[in-house]
Scaffold this motif. Structure first.
Motif, PDB file in Angstrom:
ATOM      1  N   ASN A 146       9.883   3.334   5.742  1.00 31.15           N
ATOM      2  CA  ASN A 146       8.582   3.231   6.392  1.00 31.15           C
ATOM      3  C   ASN A 146       7.642   2.352   5.571  1.00 31.15           C
ATOM      4  OD1 ASN A 146       9.047   5.161   8.611  1.00 31.15           O
ATOM      5  ND2 ASN A 146       9.173   6.666   6.982  1.00 31.15           N
ATOM      6  N   LYS A 147       6.950   1.474   6.269  1.00 36.80           N
ATOM      7  CA  LYS A 147       5.951   0.615   5.631  1.00 36.80           C
ATOM      8  C   LYS A 147       4.598   0.884   6.280  1.00 36.80           C
ATOM      9  CE  LYS A 147       4.831  -4.236   4.648  1.00 36.80           C
ATOM     10  NZ  LYS A 147       5.265  -5.649   4.819  1.00 36.80           N
ATOM     11  N   THR A 148       3.585   1.185   5.453  1.00 36.59           N
ATOM     12  CA  THR A 148       2.257   1.536   5.947  1.00 36.59           C
ATOM     13  C   THR A 148       1.219   0.600   5.350  1.00 36.59           C
ATOM     14  OG1 THR A 148       2.950   3.860   6.028  1.00 36.59           O
ATOM     15  CG2 THR A 148       0.600   3.404   6.227  1.00 36.59           C
ATOM     16  N   ASP A 149       0.398   0.030   6.207  1.00 37.31           N
ATOM     17  CA  ASP A 149      -0.649  -0.877   5.748  1.00 37.31           C
ATOM     18  C   ASP A 149      -1.770  -0.073   5.097  1.00 37.31           C
ATOM     19  OD1 ASP A 149      -2.282  -3.018   5.298  1.00 37.31           O
ATOM     20  OD2 ASP A 149      -2.899  -3.283   7.379  1.00 37.31           O
ATOM     21  N   GLU A 170       1.071  -8.240  -0.578  1.00 34.66           N
ATOM     22  CA  GLU A 170       1.861  -9.247   0.119  1.00 34.66           C
ATOM     23  C   GLU A 170       0.984 -10.458   0.405  1.00 34.66           C
ATOM     24  OE1 GLU A 170       4.966  -9.585   3.890  1.00 34.66           O
ATOM     25  OE2 GLU A 170       3.658  -7.853   3.681  1.00 34.66           O
ATOM     26  N   CYS A 188       7.403  -0.172  -4.973  1.00 35.29           N
ATOM     27  CA  CYS A 188       7.748   0.513  -3.728  1.00 35.29           C
ATOM     28  C   CYS A 188       8.522   1.777  -4.106  1.00 35.29           C
ATOM     29  CB  CYS A 188       8.588  -0.385  -2.824  1.00 35.29           C
ATOM     30  SG  CYS A 188       7.690  -1.812  -2.168  1.00 35.29           S
ATOM     31  N   ASP A 203      14.707  -3.899  -1.266  1.00 37.32           N
ATOM     32  CA  ASP A 203      15.764  -3.937  -0.244  1.00 37.32           C
ATOM     33  C   ASP A 203      17.162  -3.858  -0.857  1.00 37.32           C
ATOM     34  OD1 ASP A 203      13.895  -4.110   1.786  1.00 37.32           O
ATOM     35  OD2 ASP A 203      13.868  -6.298   1.781  1.00 37.32           O
ATOM     36  N   TYR A 255       0.042  -2.543   0.861  1.00 39.03           N
ATOM     37  CA  TYR A 255       0.887  -1.696   1.685  1.00 39.03           C
ATOM     38  C   TYR A 255       1.665  -0.696   0.830  1.00 39.03           C
ATOM     39  CZ  TYR A 255       4.777  -4.716   0.224  1.00 39.03           C
ATOM     40  OH  TYR A 255       5.704  -5.396  -0.516  1.00 39.03           O
ATOM     41  N   GLU A 256       2.110   0.350   1.504  1.00 37.05           N
ATOM     42  CA  GLU A 256       2.971   1.363   0.892  1.00 37.05           C
ATOM     43  C   GLU A 256       4.307   1.330   1.624  1.00 37.05           C
ATOM     44  OE1 GLU A 256       2.904   6.151  -0.182  1.00 37.05           O
ATOM     45  OE2 GLU A 256       1.789   5.399   1.543  1.00 37.05           O
ATOM     46  N   LYS A 257       5.382   1.188   0.875  1.00 40.08           N
ATOM     47  CA  LYS A 257       6.716   1.131   1.462  1.00 40.08           C
ATOM     48  C   LYS A 257       7.582   2.219   0.829  1.00 40.08           C
ATOM     49  CE  LYS A 257       9.958  -2.407   3.085  1.00 40.08           C
ATOM     50  NZ  LYS A 257      10.324  -3.838   2.998  1.00 40.08           N
ATOM     51  N   PRO A 279       8.808  -4.525  -5.687  1.00 36.15           N
ATOM     52  CA  PRO A 279       8.935  -4.885  -4.263  1.00 36.15           C
ATOM     53  C   PRO A 279      10.012  -5.914  -3.981  1.00 36.15           C
ATOM     54  CG  PRO A 279       6.622  -4.759  -4.893  1.00 36.15           C
ATOM     55  CD  PRO A 279       7.411  -4.598  -6.158  1.00 36.15           C
ATOM     56  N   TYR A 327       1.896   1.288  -4.450  1.00 30.60           N
ATOM     57  CA  TYR A 327       1.414   0.280  -3.513  1.00 30.60           C
ATOM     58  C   TYR A 327       1.836  -1.100  -3.988  1.00 30.60           C
ATOM     59  CZ  TYR A 327      -1.554   4.203  -2.160  1.00 30.60           C
ATOM     60  OH  TYR A 327      -2.002   5.425  -1.771  1.00 30.60           O
TER      61      TYR A 327
END
Length: 293
Positions: A156-159, A63, A225, A138, A81-83, A134, A60
């Motif tokens: 995928n990014k999940t709150d 941000e 991430c 990218d 968040y989880e990315k 994090p 996790y």
């Protein structure tokens, strides 16, 4: 005799057409196998692996949000968040690309949290679960796409903010319950009641510890991430005549499959047309003999 001669001509014509279609499809498929390159031709098509493998570890990150006017940070933990990026690649240079992947992880100061290898030389599969800072996620995803030939990729990014808040609130509630039960330990009571009280306290402590482990995954010091990377070996690509034979084999299998289908469709259409023509001629002859036409 004329009818048999007509049938014989039809069979010869159909045979020539069939051979022409077969040769045309074979040549087109062979040209295509060279056009798409060696990486995508000599492929063991039944070999596959899910890119979204699960290895139990959750990463996790946090941000920061900024106020619309003064641009001051509201909170470093405004959002949790989880990315996760899932990348699948294939290569004929398995060992070399594996080394490149590990070097990328080292260069970005990432952590290989999961590793699984399977298969024999020529058909090996490597799965890596990589934890990445994090800020470098990218760039790492972009770099890892240069390994081999990419099959698929998803990000995928999940709150997880509500989940984090719920765990925190549950832990606070349990700690209050534990404090209340501990205050009862100093009072007099039956042995059975004291034993039951002690068991309840231990159960709550166990739940608090479990929640502490989950909250530890959200700790900013351990923020990562996730990149799930699957590298599949397609087998060494041989050169020269061996490669040509393999391409011919693939092209021949494809041509037999689709060439026969097309030829059967053509045959039914041709036979139907010939039957229509044959009986049409007979009917016209009959009508002329009767003076109708």
């Amino acid at each position: 005799m004329e009818q048999f001669s007509g049938v014989s001509k039809f069979v010869k014509k159909f045979s020539l057409v069939f051979a022409g279609i077969f040769a045309f499809l074979f040549i087109i498929r062979l040209i295509y196998s060279y056009a798409v390159g060696p990486e995508t031709n000599i492929v063991n098509q039944e070999q596959g692996s899910s890119i979204n493998f699960d290895y139990g570890r959750k990463n996790y990150a946090s941000e920061k949000f900024y106020a619309p006017q003064d641009k001051a940070p509201i909170s470093a933990s405004s959002q949790k968040y989880e990315k996760v990026a899932a990348v699948s690649s294939k290569t004929s240079e398995f060992d070399e690309n594996e080394k490149k992947t590990r070097k990328m992880v080292d260069d970005t100061k990432g952590v290989i949290q999961y590793e699984q290898r399977s298969g024999l030389p020529g058909k090996r599969t490597l799965q890596l679960g990589i934890g990445v800072n994090p800020d470098k996620f990218d760039s790492m995803v972009e770099s890892i796409q240069t390994i081999g030939v990419i099959d698929s990729i998803s990000v995928n990014k999940t709150d997880k903010t509500n989940e984090y808040k719920n765990i925190t609130a549950t832990r606070i509630s349990l700690e209050k319950s534990k404090a209340g039960l501990l205050s009862l330990k100093g009072r007099n009571g039956k042995i059975e009641e004291l034993i039951s009280l002690e068991k309840e306290i231990l159960e709550i402590e166990g739940k608090i510890q479990d929640l502490g482990v989950k909250l530890g995954e959200f700790d900013q010091e351990n923020e990562f991430c996730t990149i799930k990377f699957t590298l599949r070996e397609t087998g060494a690509v041989s050169g020269g005549f061996i490669t040509f034979l393999k391409k011919c084999k693939i092209s021949l299998e494809w041509t037999i499959k689709y060439g026969l289908l097309f030829s059967f469709l053509y045959m039914f259409a041709a036979v139907g047309g010939w039957i229509t023509w044959f009986f049409g001629v007979k009917i016209l002859g009959y009508l002329k003999a009767k003076g109708i036409l």
